[in-house]
Scaffold this motif. Structure first.
Motif, PDB file in Angstrom:
ATOM      1  N   SER A 309      34.864  33.437  55.352  1.00 59.48           N
ATOM      2  CA  SER A 309      36.191  34.074  55.957  1.00 59.48           C
ATOM      3  C   SER A 309      35.778  35.627  56.134  1.00 59.48           C
ATOM      4  CB  SER A 309      37.418  33.845  55.205  1.00 59.48           C
ATOM      5  OG  SER A 309      37.238  34.229  54.009  1.00 59.48           O
ATOM      6  N   GLY A 310      34.605  35.733  55.679  1.00 58.17           N
ATOM      7  CA  GLY A 310      34.308  37.211  55.965  1.00 58.17           C
ATOM      8  C   GLY A 310      34.718  38.249  54.830  1.00 58.17           C
ATOM      9  N   GLY A 311      34.884  37.573  53.503  1.00 55.46           N
ATOM     10  CA  GLY A 311      35.542  38.626  52.282  1.00 55.46           C
ATOM     11  C   GLY A 311      34.633  37.821  51.234  1.00 55.46           C
ATOM     12  N   GLY A 359      43.645  39.034  40.975  1.00 60.07           N
ATOM     13  CA  GLY A 359      42.574  39.853  41.679  1.00 60.07           C
ATOM     14  C   GLY A 359      43.207  40.127  42.822  1.00 60.07           C
ATOM     15  N   TYR A 360      42.154  40.686  43.686  1.00 61.30           N
ATOM     16  CA  TYR A 360      42.182  41.311  44.965  1.00 61.30           C
ATOM     17  C   TYR A 360      40.999  40.580  45.913  1.00 61.30           C
ATOM     18  CZ  TYR A 360      39.324  44.825  43.328  1.00 61.30           C
ATOM     19  OH  TYR A 360      38.168  45.748  42.868  1.00 61.30           O
ATOM     20  N   GLY A 361      41.398  40.303  47.160  1.00 64.40           N
ATOM     21  CA  GLY A 361      40.269  39.742  48.185  1.00 64.40           C
ATOM     22  C   GLY A 361      39.979  40.857  49.169  1.00 64.40           C
ATOM     23  N   LEU A 362      38.860  41.061  49.310  1.00 65.09           N
ATOM     24  CA  LEU A 362      38.375  42.158  50.296  1.00 65.09           C
ATOM     25  C   LEU A 362      37.932  41.738  51.575  1.00 65.09           C
ATOM     26  CD1 LEU A 362      36.470  44.668  47.748  1.00 65.09           C
ATOM     27  CD2 LEU A 362      38.824  44.807  48.495  1.00 65.09           C
ATOM     28  N   ARG A 363      38.296  42.226  52.704  1.00 70.52           N
ATOM     29  CA  ARG A 363      37.712  41.751  53.838  1.00 70.52           C
ATOM     30  C   ARG A 363      36.802  42.584  54.372  1.00 70.52           C
ATOM     31  NH1 ARG A 363      38.235  38.147  57.790  1.00 70.52           N
ATOM     32  NH2 ARG A 363      37.482  38.839  60.116  1.00 70.52           N
TER      33      ARG A 363
END
Lengths: 387, 124
Positions: A309-311, A359-363
Motif C-alpha cells: 500500500s506504499g507505506g 504505533g504509526y503508519g507512514l505513507r
C-alpha cells in the motif's frame, strides 16, 4: 485460498444470517469472541434446524456463552461506572483530550458506544445487562452530540484529566462518592488511552526530543450528502444540524488501498531497537530507521500499512499525529543502502484495542519503482540459518 | 440522471449506518447515499440503482453478506463491494475477497479507513 469443504449457515435470535462458512472459520469467529451466539443452523442455507441438533456447532457455541450470574455482575458494575461518568463534561466521557479533533472523539465514541448498542448484544443477554447497556448507549450518544455542538461553537477547549473506566471486563471500581466529593479525576482509572497522546520521541537517543504536532487546518463546514432511505427501518437519531468546524489532518496524500483485515499479530520487532526519531532545527520531523532482517516486518506485518500500500508501520507507544510530514531515512544493512524518502503519517493507533499494535503508519510519497523493488527484494529474503 | 456516484450501505445496524454516513459526509466526496437494512433489500436496491460502491455487512437478516456477494455480479455487475464487518477472522476475509469483494474493513473501523476505502473503490 481455501474454500470451505462444508458450508454452514448460522442465524441468531434477531434473524441475522451468516454463511456459508467452513467449520474452521466458525470456530475462529467463536473462539475470538466475534460470534457469540446462534439459535439456528443450516448446512445448505434452506433447511434450518436448532443449533443443538448439529453437535459440531452445539459444542462450539456451548463454550462461548457466559453464565447469567456473570452478566448480572457485569450489569451492576456498568451501572456504577455509568454514574461515575455522568458528572463529566462530554468529551471527557470518551477519554479525549480537549485538543482532540472531532474525528478522534468520534472514533473514541464509536469504540465505546458500539459495544453497548442494543443491536450488538446477544439475544440471550441478561435483561439487566441489556437495560444498562441501552442506558449507556443513550448517554454516550447524547455526549457525542454535545461534543459536536461544542465543536461547532468553538467551545471545545477545557483541559481536564481522564475519566473513569467503562469496561465490561474490567475490575469492579469502588462506588462513586457523592458528587460534591468526587476525587481528582487523575486518581481514577482511565477510560481508554487518550485519543491523541503527546508525542515525545521514539528515539534511540538518550535524551528524547519532544515533538510538537503541527497545526492542523480546520475543515470547512459543508452539508452532508443527499441520503435516500431505501430502508423501512427507523432512521437513527442524528445530531442537530450544526456548522461543523472540526479539525482534520492536512490534505493527505492518496490513502492506501482498501484494507484487507488480517488477524492482528504482535510485531516481530521492537521499534526502539531500530528507529530514531527527532525534530530537526528546521522544524522537520526526521525518522532514521535501521532496516535489517529482524525488522522487515515494518513493511509487511501491518494489515493496512505495508509495502503493497506504499507505506510502512512502526510500532511504538509514541505515535505521531495524523498528517505529520516525516523525512525518512532507511538504512539497509545487507546489501548496504541508504534511502531517503518523504512520508506522512496516515495512521496512528494510540488505543490498546487488542487488534492492532500501537504505533504509526507512514505513507511513502516518493517511492520510485526501483526503490520499491529493492525493498521488496530485501523483505523477501529468507533469514540465514543459525549455525 | 446525475453523474454523482451512488454508494449503497447495506447493514442491519442503524447505528453503524449513521456513523458511516457521518464519516462519508466528512470526506467531502459527492455521493448519493442509499441504505438497506438486510441482504435481500441490499440486493434489490443494488439491482434497481446499480450503485458504484456497496458497503456490505456480513451478518444480516434474510440474506447473509456472503450470499449477497455471491449474487451481486448477476444483478449489478459493475458494483464494487467493500465488506465492513466485525467477522474479520482471516478465513472469512479470504472467503469474502475470493467472492469478489474489493476490500475488507473490520469493525470497529477508523474514519480514515472508510474515507480511504471510498476513494479507492471509486477510483477502481
Amino acid at each position: 485460498m481455501s474454500s470451505p469443504a462444508v458450508g454452514y449457515w448460522v442465524a441468531d435470535n434477531l434473524g441475522r444470517v451468516l454463511g456459508p462458512l467452513a467449520l474452521q472459520a466458525l470456530r475462529e469467529l467463536i473462539s475470538s469472541g466475534r460470534l457469540k451466539a446462534a439459535v439456528r443452523a443450516s448446512r445448505d442455507g434452506t433447511q434450518w434446524v436448532a443449533v443443538q441438533e448439529l453437535p459440531e456447532l452445539r459444542d462450539l457455541f456451548g463454550t462461548a456463552r457466559p453464565a447469567p450470574a456473570v452478566e448480572q455482575q457485569q450489569a451492576e458494575r456498568l451501572r456504577t461506572q455509568l454514574r461515575g461518568l455522568q458528572n463529566l463534561p462530554p468529551h471527557e466521557v470518551f477519554g479525549a483530550k480537549p485538543t482532540a479533533s472531532l474525528d478522534e472523539v468520534r472514533l473514541a465514541f464509536f469504540r465505546m458506544a458500539k459495544r453497548f448498542s442494543p443491536e450488538h448484544l446477544s439475544p440471550e443477554t441478561h435483561p439487566e445487562l441489556r437495560t444498562v447497556s441501552a442506558e449507556i448507549f443513550d448517554f454516550l450518544s447524547r455526549c457525542m452530540r454535545e461534543v459536536e455542538v461544542l465543536s461547532a461553537q468553538g467551545a471545545y477547549q477545557q483541559a481536564r484529566p481522564l475519566p473513569p473506566r467503562l469496561d465490561m471486563d474490567g475490575p469492579l471500581p469502588p462506588p462513586p462518592p457523592p458528587a460534591a466529593m468526587v476525587p481528582p479525576v487523575a486518581a481514577r482509572v482511565p477510560a481508554i488511552a487518550p485519543v491523541q497522546q503527546p508525542v515525545a520521541a521514539v528515539a534511540l537517543a538518550p535524551q528524547p526530543v519532544a515533538v510538537a504536532p503541527p497545526p492542523q487546518p480546520a475543515m470547512p463546514a459543508r452539508p452532508p450528502p443527499p441520503v435516500m432511505h431505501a430502508t423501512s427501518a427507523p432512521a437513527a437519531p442524528r445530531p442537530p444540524p450544526v456548522q461543523r468546524t472540526h479539525t482534520l489532518p492536512p490534505p493527505a496524500p492518496p490513502p492506501p488501498a482498501p484494507p484487507v483485515r488480517k488477524a492482528a499479530a504482535a510485531p516481530t520487532y521492537s521499534s526502539a531497537e531500530f528507529v530514531g526519531l527527532e525534530r530537526r532545527a528546521d522544524d522537520r520531523i526526521h525518522a532514521d530507521v535501521k532496516v535489517s532482517m529482524q525488522n522487515t516486518g515494518i513493511f509487511t506485518d501491518h494489515r493496512i500499512i505495508n509495502l503493497s500500500s506504499g507505506g510502512l508501520f512502526i510500532a511504538t507507544d509514541k505515535p505521531l499525529r495524523l498528517g505529520t510530514l516525516v523525512e525518512l531515512t532507511l538504512r539497509f544493512d545487507d546489501p548496504s543502502r541508504v534511502m531517503t524518502l518523504r512520508s506522512s503519517v496516515i495512521w496512528e493507533n494510540s488505543l490498546e484495542d487488542g487488534k492492532n499494535p500501537r504505533g504509526y503508519g507512514l505513507r511513502l510519497s516518493s517511492l520510485r519503482k526501483e526503490e520499491r523493488d529493492f525493498i521488496q527484494q530485501f523483505v523477501s529474503r529468507k533469514p540465514p540459518k543459525k549455525p | 440522471m446525475s453523474d454523482t456516484p451512488t454508494l449503497l450501505l447495506v447493514d442491519d445496524d442503524s447505528f453503524v449506518r449513521r456513523i458511516l454516513k457521518d464519516v462519508i459526509a466528512d470526506t467531502g466526496i459527492e455521493l448519493r447515499l442509499l441504505e438497506a437494512a438486510d441482504g435481500e433489500e441490499g440486493l434489490a436496491v443494488a439491482a434497481r440503482e446499480q450503485p458504484a460502491v456497496m458497503f456490505l455487512d456480513l451478518f444480516m437478516p434474510k440474506k447473509s453478506g456472503l450470499e449477497v456477494l455471491g449474487a451481486i455480479k448477476q444483478v449489478s455487475p459493475n458494483t464494487r463491494v467493500l465488506v465492513i464487518s466485525s467477522m474479520d477472522a482471516e478465513p472469512v476475509v479470504e472467503q469474502a475477497m475470493a467472492a469478489g469483494a474489493v476490500g475488507f474493513v473490520g469493525k470497529p473501523f477508523h474514519p480514515l479507513e472508510i474515507a480511504s476505502a471510498v476513494r479507492q473503490a471509486l477510483a477502481h
